[in-house]
Scaffold this active site. Structure first.
Site, PDB file in Angstrom:
ATOM      1  N   CYS A 109       0.886  -1.156   0.000  1.00 48.06           N
ATOM      2  CA  CYS A 109       0.000   0.000   0.000  1.00 48.06           C
ATOM      3  C   CYS A 109       0.925   1.208   0.000  1.00 48.06           C
ATOM      4  O   CYS A 109       1.547   1.497   1.014  1.00 48.06           O
ATOM      5  CB  CYS A 109      -0.922   0.035   1.213  1.00 48.06           C
ATOM      6  SG  CYS A 109      -1.915   1.555   1.230  1.00 48.06           S
ATOM      7  N   CYS A 112      -0.507   4.133   2.505  1.00 52.22           N
ATOM      8  CA  CYS A 112      -0.540   3.982   3.970  1.00 52.22           C
ATOM      9  C   CYS A 112      -0.275   2.523   4.346  1.00 52.22           C
ATOM     10  O   CYS A 112       0.840   2.048   4.231  1.00 52.22           O
ATOM     11  CB  CYS A 112      -1.848   4.502   4.545  1.00 52.22           C
ATOM     12  SG  CYS A 112      -3.321   4.033   3.622  1.00 52.22           S
ATOM     13  N   SER A 113      -1.289   1.792   4.751  1.00 52.92           N
ATOM     14  CA  SER A 113      -1.040   0.436   5.249  1.00 52.92           C
ATOM     15  C   SER A 113      -2.209  -0.489   4.959  1.00 52.92           C
ATOM     16  O   SER A 113      -2.455  -1.424   5.709  1.00 52.92           O
ATOM     17  CB  SER A 113      -0.782   0.490   6.754  1.00 52.92           C
ATOM     18  OG  SER A 113      -1.907   1.084   7.389  1.00 52.92           O
ATOM     19  N   CYS A 114      -2.954  -0.237   3.881  1.00 50.33           N
ATOM     20  CA  CYS A 114      -4.099  -1.099   3.548  1.00 50.33           C
ATOM     21  C   CYS A 114      -3.604  -2.530   3.358  1.00 50.33           C
ATOM     22  O   CYS A 114      -2.568  -2.751   2.731  1.00 50.33           O
ATOM     23  CB  CYS A 114      -4.788  -0.598   2.293  1.00 50.33           C
ATOM     24  SG  CYS A 114      -5.421   1.087   2.505  1.00 50.33           S
TER      25      CYS A 114
HETATM   26 FE    FE Z   1      -3.380   2.042   2.956  1.00 53.84          FE
END
Ligand code: FE
Length: 204
Positions: A109, A112-114
Site C-alpha cells: 500500500c 498507507c497500510s491497507c
Molecule cells: Fe493504505
C-alpha cells in the site's frame, strides 16, 4: 476508542496525534448516531481474532480444490463464505491473485497500510514502513531478495497497490513435492509473507 480508552491513555502516556484524531472521529460518529461504541468494539474484536492462519487455510484449500480456487479468484467473498469465513459487507473488496511460473504478484500500500486484515490480521511493521512502500514499487525483486525469495527470472513481477476500497491476497505457488500432503499439512507451509508476495511458501 471510547472515553474509557482516553483515560487509560492519559494514565499511560500522551496520545499520538493519530490516536487523538481517531478518538475525536469516533466520538463524532457516535454523536451523529452513525456508529455505536459497541459496533466499533465488535469490529476490533473481529480483526483481533484474525491471523495469517486464516489465509493459510484458504490457500491450502485452493491448492487441493481447483473448483474452489476458481471461485476464490472470481469472487472471494462467496468462496470464503463456503469455508465459514464471513467477510462483512462494509469491508473493502478482497481480490485474490494467483502466482504462477509466469507471474509473481507482490502487494503493497504505497499510500498507507491497507492490508487484507480479514485473512491475515494486523500488518507487520515493515509493511507499513516508508522504505517498503517506496522500494516495493521501485525494486520489487530487490525487496524479495532481502526476504530470501527469487521468483523465476523470466516471470513478470506485478506490484499491486492496495487502496481503502480494494485489498489483495496472494495465492502463492504450491511447492513441489507436496502431492501427498493433507490440506492441513499444506496450510502449515503457507507463511504470512508468502501471501503478501514477498516470499515463496516454505518447502516441506
Ligand atoms: Fe493504505
Amino acid at each position: 476508542m471510547t472515553a474509557t480508552h482516553v483515560v487509560d491513555h492519559i494514565h499511560d502516556e500522551p496520545m499520538s496525534e493519530v490516536a487523538l484524531r481517531s478518538v475525536a472521529i469516533e466520538a463524532l460518529l457516535a454523536e451523529k448516531g452513525l456508529l455505536t461504541a459497541g459496533e466499533v468494539q465488535r469490529q476490533v474484536n473481529l480483526m483481533d481474532g484474525r491471523t495469517p492462519a486464516d489465509g493459510a487455510r484458504v490457500v491450502a484449500r485452493a491448492w487441493v480444490d481447483e473448483g474452489f480456487k476458481a471461485r476464490l479468484l472470481a469472487d472471494s467473498r462467496s468462496a470464503l463464505a463456503e469455508m465459514g469465513i464471513e467477510i462483512p459487507s462494509e469491508t473493502p473488496h478482497l481480490t485474490v491473485v494467483e502466482n504462477t511460473d509466469d507471474v509473481h504478484n507482490m502487494v503493497v500500500c504505497t499510500l498507507c497500510s491497507c492490508y487484507p486484515r480479514m485473512l491475515l490480521g494486523r500488518p507487520p511493521d515493515w509493511y507499513k514502513s516508508l522504505a517498503y512502500r517506496a522500494r516495493a514499487v521501485r525494486d520489487p525483486r530487490g525487496v524479495m531478495a532481502e526476504f530470501g525469495a527469487a521468483p523465476p527470472a523470466d516471470a513478470e513481477v506485478r506490484v499491486l497497490d492496495s487502496t481503502a476500497d480494494l485489498r489483495y491476497l496472494v495465492l502463492p505457488r504450491r511447492p513441489a513435492g507436496t502431492e501427498g500432503m493433507t490440506e492441513e499439512e499444506l496450510a502449515g507451509l503457507v507463511s504470512r509473507d508468502s501471501m503478501i508476495g514477498v516470499t515463496d511458501t516454505l518447502t516441506p
